[in-house]
Write a protein that holds these residues in place. Structure first.
Motif, mmCIF file in Angstrom:
data_model
loop_
_atom_site.group_PDB
_atom_site.id
_atom_site.type_symbol
_atom_site.label_atom_id
_atom_site.label_comp_id
_atom_site.label_asym_id
_atom_site.label_seq_id
_atom_site.Cartn_x
_atom_site.Cartn_y
_atom_site.Cartn_z
ATOM 1 N N TYR A 348 0.875 -1.169 0.000
ATOM 2 C CA TYR A 348 0.000 0.000 0.000
ATOM 3 C C TYR A 348 0.914 1.221 0.000
ATOM 4 O O TYR A 348 1.510 1.560 1.025
ATOM 5 N N ILE A 349 1.043 1.866 -1.151
ATOM 6 C CA ILE A 349 2.068 2.897 -1.336
ATOM 7 C C ILE A 349 1.414 4.210 -1.733
ATOM 8 O O ILE A 349 0.505 4.249 -2.570
ATOM 9 N N SER A 350 1.897 5.289 -1.125
ATOM 10 C CA SER A 350 1.461 6.637 -1.475
ATOM 11 C C SER A 350 2.663 7.430 -1.962
ATOM 12 O O SER A 350 3.677 7.511 -1.268
ATOM 13 N N SER A 351 2.553 7.981 -3.163
ATOM 14 C CA SER A 351 3.669 8.734 -3.728
ATOM 15 C C SER A 351 3.149 9.903 -4.541
ATOM 16 O O SER A 351 2.226 9.747 -5.345
ATOM 17 N N GLU A 352 3.754 11.050 -4.359
ATOM 18 C CA GLU A 352 3.354 12.239 -5.105
ATOM 19 C C GLU A 352 3.861 12.216 -6.540
ATOM 20 O O GLU A 352 3.378 12.970 -7.389
ATOM 21 N N TYR A 353 4.863 11.363 -6.798
ATOM 22 C CA TYR A 353 5.472 11.303 -8.121
ATOM 23 C C TYR A 353 5.554 9.842 -8.560
ATOM 24 O O TYR A 353 5.418 8.921 -7.750
ATOM 25 N N GLY A 354 5.810 9.632 -9.858
ATOM 26 C CA GLY A 354 6.069 8.287 -10.329
ATOM 27 C C GLY A 354 7.242 7.684 -9.579
ATOM 28 O O GLY A 354 8.170 8.393 -9.178
ATOM 29 N N TYR A 355 7.217 6.371 -9.392
ATOM 30 C CA TYR A 355 8.224 5.765 -8.521
ATOM 31 C C TYR A 355 8.526 4.336 -8.949
ATOM 32 O O TYR A 355 7.805 3.702 -9.731
ATOM 33 N N GLY A 356 9.605 3.820 -8.416
ATOM 34 C CA GLY A 356 9.979 2.425 -8.555
ATOM 35 C C GLY A 356 10.274 1.857 -7.188
ATOM 36 O O GLY A 356 10.241 2.567 -6.179
ATOM 37 N N ALA A 357 10.553 0.562 -7.155
ATOM 38 C CA ALA A 357 10.863 -0.087 -5.877
ATOM 39 C C ALA A 357 11.952 -1.122 -6.097
ATOM 40 O O ALA A 357 11.938 -1.861 -7.088
ATOM 41 N N GLU A 358 12.889 -1.155 -5.178
ATOM 42 C CA GLU A 358 13.959 -2.144 -5.184
ATOM 43 C C GLU A 358 13.877 -2.929 -3.887
ATOM 44 O O GLU A 358 13.640 -2.353 -2.822
ATOM 45 N N ILE A 359 14.076 -4.225 -3.956
ATOM 46 C CA ILE A 359 13.965 -5.074 -2.769
ATOM 47 C C ILE A 359 15.341 -5.612 -2.422
ATOM 48 O O ILE A 359 16.004 -6.262 -3.248
ATOM 49 N N TYR A 360 15.773 -5.339 -1.200
ATOM 50 C CA TYR A 360 17.104 -5.716 -0.728
ATOM 51 C C TYR A 360 17.004 -6.682 0.441
ATOM 52 O O TYR A 360 16.189 -6.480 1.350
ATOM 53 N N ARG A 361 17.840 -7.690 0.419
ATOM 54 C CA ARG A 361 18.007 -8.516 1.615
ATOM 55 C C ARG A 361 19.169 -7.935 2.404
ATOM 56 O O ARG A 361 20.267 -7.728 1.876
ATOM 57 N N MET A 362 18.921 -7.670 3.702
ATOM 58 C CA MET A 362 19.902 -6.999 4.532
ATOM 59 C C MET A 362 20.863 -8.019 5.146
ATOM 60 O O MET A 362 20.451 -9.101 5.568
ATOM 61 N N GLY A 363 22.126 -7.666 5.186
ATOM 62 C CA GLY A 363 23.140 -8.550 5.763
ATOM 63 C C GLY A 363 24.488 -7.876 5.696
ATOM 64 O O GLY A 363 24.587 -6.650 5.735
ATOM 65 N N HIS A 364 25.539 -8.659 5.565
ATOM 66 C CA HIS A 364 26.879 -8.084 5.491
ATOM 67 C C HIS A 364 27.336 -7.900 4.056
ATOM 68 O O HIS A 364 27.695 -6.809 3.637
ATOM 69 N N TYR A 365 27.357 -8.984 3.324
ATOM 70 C CA TYR A 365 27.689 -8.958 1.902
ATOM 71 C C TYR A 365 28.983 -8.197 1.618
ATOM 72 O O TYR A 365 29.012 -7.216 0.880
ATOM 73 N N ASN A 366 30.055 -8.678 2.250
ATOM 74 C CA ASN A 366 31.392 -8.104 2.050
ATOM 75 C C ASN A 366 31.428 -6.599 2.316
ATOM 76 O O ASN A 366 32.154 -5.853 1.654
ATOM 77 N N GLU A 411 16.171 -16.720 0.622
ATOM 78 C CA GLU A 411 16.481 -17.220 1.954
ATOM 79 C C GLU A 411 15.835 -16.344 3.012
ATOM 80 O O GLU A 411 15.477 -15.189 2.778
ATOM 81 N N SER A 412 15.696 -16.921 4.201
ATOM 82 C CA SER A 412 15.127 -16.174 5.316
ATOM 83 C C SER A 412 15.957 -14.932 5.584
ATOM 84 O O SER A 412 17.186 -14.939 5.451
ATOM 85 N N GLY A 413 15.291 -13.867 5.961
ATOM 86 C CA GLY A 413 16.031 -12.639 6.222
ATOM 87 C C GLY A 413 15.131 -11.456 6.453
ATOM 88 O O GLY A 413 13.903 -11.537 6.358
ATOM 89 N N MET A 414 15.761 -10.335 6.781
ATOM 90 C CA MET A 414 15.080 -9.048 6.843
ATOM 91 C C MET A 414 15.270 -8.384 5.490
ATOM 92 O O MET A 414 16.397 -8.205 5.011
ATOM 93 N N TYR A 415 14.166 -8.028 4.859
ATOM 94 C CA TYR A 415 14.193 -7.410 3.538
ATOM 95 C C TYR A 415 13.634 -5.996 3.640
ATOM 96 O O TYR A 415 12.637 -5.760 4.334
ATOM 97 N N LEU A 416 14.303 -5.079 2.964
ATOM 98 C CA LEU A 416 13.803 -3.709 2.881
ATOM 99 C C LEU A 416 13.403 -3.416 1.451
ATOM 100 O O LEU A 416 14.202 -3.589 0.518
ATOM 101 N N ILE A 417 12.162 -2.989 1.283
ATOM 102 C CA ILE A 417 11.670 -2.551 -0.020
ATOM 103 C C ILE A 417 11.925 -1.053 -0.089
ATOM 104 O O ILE A 417 11.343 -0.278 0.671
ATOM 105 N N LYS A 418 12.834 -0.655 -0.959
ATOM 106 C CA LYS A 418 13.198 0.753 -1.076
ATOM 107 C C LYS A 418 12.353 1.401 -2.164
ATOM 108 O O LYS A 418 12.443 1.037 -3.342
ATOM 109 N N LEU A 419 11.542 2.351 -1.772
ATOM 110 C CA LEU A 419 10.722 3.111 -2.706
ATOM 111 C C LEU A 419 11.510 4.345 -3.149
ATOM 112 O O LEU A 419 12.068 5.063 -2.318
ATOM 113 N N VAL A 420 11.565 4.590 -4.451
ATOM 114 C CA VAL A 420 12.326 5.719 -4.984
ATOM 115 C C VAL A 420 11.472 6.426 -6.021
ATOM 116 O O VAL A 420 11.100 5.827 -7.031
ATOM 117 N N ASP A 421 11.149 7.691 -5.777
ATOM 118 C CA ASP A 421 10.314 8.396 -6.751
ATOM 119 C C ASP A 421 11.173 9.163 -7.747
ATOM 120 O O ASP A 421 12.405 9.172 -7.670
#
Length: 737
Positions: A348-366, A411-421
């Motif tokens: 459920y997203i509210s945005s004043e401008y056109g936008y995209g979304a990127e989904i990241y799994r959080m961890g160390h990853y070097n 895989e199991s994890g904490m994921y952040l969906i980054k919304l970018v307008d």
């Protein structure tokens, strides 16, 4: 070509649904020109728009004379303009007339700037000009000494190699802010006159800029050196200077590391803004420079020089998960806190401008901190209405406008969906992904606590951030998080431990509070449950599940404080949290089922104090941060640390604390740290408990432990500590036996 080009956020286009990449973010501002003379003039026009009493004039090729000029220019509040050896450019002359200074100071001897230039200025008839002076010197070292004599007396000086330009320019903003002279040296020999000046001025502190190849140990041994800022190259040196001296700066300035003029002209401006000058390559940002920008999240980046010197696309790399600024123009939430692979996620997203979304799994990853898993493409602007917001639970009741399915291989994890307008406004939506694989380590995300402190819509469970100071009794998960750019409290403590655990190779199953209340933890039955965050709000079902498992075979590692403190209930298919707290006497469950009354776990009618689970429990908020005091160095947990009784590790104890009150038999005090609690002497305890039924519990009793394993986001107050890491590893090894 335009002299000053302002780069505002351009339209962000997501090319492919599956590509997982985004267009690069442009910088906030660029000041350029057709050549270095114009860059210097355009900097002057922008920051000295009303003129200047003093102007510094330097040879555009003779970097050696100019290296020490920045602190002098800052002291005089003077722009630095550039000239040829024998004549002014028309651009520079016009700017001198516009600035209309009272004095012009020429840097370097007549071999650097010919008297003909001084004559040309004289003949320009600048109306306010009263004096043209020169800071001379037989060589670059003498020029730096003579500039030092023009500055206020200081017992602290900077020393840099005078045969290369980069290190002196990188340190210039810090030196300028503090009125510190920049003295120059050869790599292996310090000019005798410079040494005499240091002695004559009774300098007691020298900061060397550059590694041993730039300023040798032999030179260092001649001086009262207190600090050296080095690096493998000029770019690392500039990044390390920024990290050391500008840890909290909200502005950064960038210039090419291949020539000196742009950085020289901009160094005074950087000092005025209390920001570092970072040196970069034209087409990419060196690793440590990029790391500084990412970790410090500057709100503004200004580039000195044109695109050929610094390409505009290098600041924000493709697929960058981090958010650099807060916004209210784009936000959202998900329909649940957690999902299994194969599930559909409704957003459920509210945005004043056109936008995209990127989904990241959080961890160390070097050290990258996350990995991009998916891009959701480009979507049209959609501003959600709040007209249907529930006034009791704050349920936003927005329209579902985006959905996607979680791939089976995630895989199991904490994921952040980054919304970018399209204006590069950004925010997160956090989701937990469970697993069908049963790993031996579980980790819980404190999603109930996220919502307890979340005041989107005007209410939380706390009066201090609720309208009319009146906290809510019910809060919905169906609303955006205000904290953490939409990530809730994830970045406060949990992310630091997750980065470290994944770096060390621990295989984790991730759970939200709702998962545990619904029985997912009992279903997976891990060997160890790790609590990384401020997990303050539990349901009865959560407490029952954890307590039952710990009486069988599950151990506990509590890497925080004030955990399992308030009892809450879940309603509306686990989408609403109920907590009467101070109004517990009004809770209808006083009559329906007293065991579920939403009060402190330790209070009647619940009567389940936290120390029955952890050995210790919450005691309060100390007045400041305290060191951890080692009190039982013979304990096996200290093996390999070299610590002994009475040793202190600064910064560990704070935020909120737990301690052991002696009521639970068998609890071992590993560290007992004196603190002040509400004006009274108290202690914070790190403990180990071998429970009578065979399981174990480790508790750190403080908010800050995880920051010393991985200080991401908290480097202003914490840094990696090997001794804390060894203790943590020792504890986890024992808990996983």
């Amino acid at each position: 070509m335009k002299r000053i080009i302002l780069f505002f956020a351009g339209i962000l286009v997501y090319i492919s649904f599956f590509a997982g990449t985004a267009e690069a973010e442009t910088v906030n501002e660029r000041i350029d020109g057709q050549n270095r003379f114009e860059v210097a003039v355009n900097i002057s026009k922008k920051y000295w728009g009303n003129g200047a009493d003093t102007v510094i004039l330097s040879n555009h090729l003779a970097f050696a004379d100019a290296l020490s000029a920045s602190p002098f220019a800052y002291y005089k509040d003077a722009p630095i303009l550039l000239t040829r050896n024998d004549r002014l450019t028309s651009t520079t002359l016009d700017e001198l007339k516009r600035l209309n200074p009272r004095e012009i100071i020429v840097i370097g001897g007549e071999g650097s700037i010919n008297p003909s230039v001084v004559k040309e200025i004289d003949q320009a008839n600048i109306s306010r000009l009263q004096n043209i002076s020169r800071v001379p010197g037989k060589d670059r070292f003498a020029v730096s000494e003579n500039i030092a004599k023009q500055l206020p007396p200081s017992s602290h000086v900077i020393l840099a190699n005078g045969l290369v330009f980069a290190d002196a320019l990188s340190i210039a903003p810090y030196a300028s802010i503090n009125n510190l002279p920049i003295l120059l040296t050869r790599s292996n020999s310090l000019p005798s006159s410079t040494l005499s000046l240091i002695k004559d001025k009774k300098v007691s502190e020298v900061t060397i800029v550059g590694g041993i190849a730039s300023v040798s140990k032999d030179v260092e041994d001649l001086l009262p050196v207190k600090k050296r800022i080095g690096g493998k190259d000029r770019y690392e040196v500039s990044a390390n200077i920024a990290k050391e001296f500008f840890p909290g700066s909200r502005q950064s300035f960038m210039a090419t590391g291949l020539s000196f003029a742009d950085a020289l002209s901009g160094s005074t401006v950087a000092a005025k803004a209390n920001g570092p000058v970072l040196l970069t390559r034209p087409t990419y940002t060196p690793d440590l420079v990029h790391s500084y920008l990412i970790s410090r999240k500057p709100e503004k980046v200004t580039i000195f020089g044109g695109p050929a010197s610094v390409n505009e696309g290098i600041i924000y790399k493709l697929g960058s998960w981090e958010i650099t600024k807060k916004t209210s123009s784009i936000k959202g939430y998900s329909d649940k806190t957690s999902y299994l692979p194969g599930d559909t996620v409704n957003l459920y997203i509210s945005s004043e401008y056109g936008y995209g979304a990127e989904i990241y799994r959080m961890g160390h990853y070097n050290g990258e901190g996350a990995v991009l898993k998916k891009s959701l493409g480009y979507m049209s602007a959609y501003t959600q209405s709040n007209s249907k917001r529930n006034p009791v639970t704050l349920n936003a009741n927005w329209v579902k406008n985006v959905h996607f399915s979680i791939p089976k291989d995630w895989e199991s994890g904490m994921y952040l969906i980054k919304l970018v307008d399209s204006r590069l406004n950004t925010s997160y939506i956090p989701i937990v992904v469970n697993s069908n694989v049963k790993n031996e380590v579980g980790i819980v995300l404190a999603t109930n606590t996220y919502q307890a402190y979340n005041n989107w819509g005007g209410k939380s469970f706390y009066g201090y951030n609720s309208t009319n100071k009146e906290p809510a009794i019910k809060l919905s998960y169906h609303r955006p998080y205000q904290d953490g750019n939409g990530a809730g409290q994830f970045f406060h403590y949990e992310y630091n431990l997750i980065r470290w655990l994944e770096k060390k190779g621990y295989k984790l199953n991730y759970y939200s509070n709702v998962d545990i209340a619904k029985g997912k933890l009992a279903q997976d039955n891990p060997k160890l449950l790790i609590i990384p965050g401020h997990d303050e709000y539990w349901t009865k079902e959560t407490r029952d599940s954890i307590e039952t498992l710990t009486k069988n075979n599950m151990n506990l590692a509590n890497f925080n404080a004030n955990v399992g403190y308030w009892q809450v209930r879940l309603e509306d298919a686990a989408s609403t949290i109920v907590s009467y707290k101070a109004k517990a006497s009004q809770d209808p469950y006083q009559k329906i089922d007293p065991s579920k009354v939403t009060t402190l776990f330790r209070n009647p009618p619940v009567n389940r104090p936290e120390n029955e689970l952890f050995g210790t429990m919450y005691r309060g908020i100390p007045d400041k941060t305290y060191p951890m005091l080692v009190t039982d160095a013979s304990h096996w947990i200290y093996q390999g640390t070299g610590l002994k009784n009475g040793d202190r590790i600064p910064g560990i104890i704070g935020g909120e604390i737990d301690h052991y009150d002696g009521e639970i038999p068998g609890v071992e005090l590993i560290a007992r740290s004196p603190i002040s609690l509400y004006g009274k002497n108290s202690v914070a305890d790190v403990t180990w408990w071998e429970k009578p039924y065979g399981t174990k519990a480790f508790s750190v009793g403080t908010f800050y432990w995880n920051w010393f394993l991985d200080p991401y986001g908290h480097t202003n107050v914490a840094s990696y500590n090997q001794k804390i890491e060894i203790m943590t590893q020792n504890a986890l090894n024992e808990l996983l036996k």
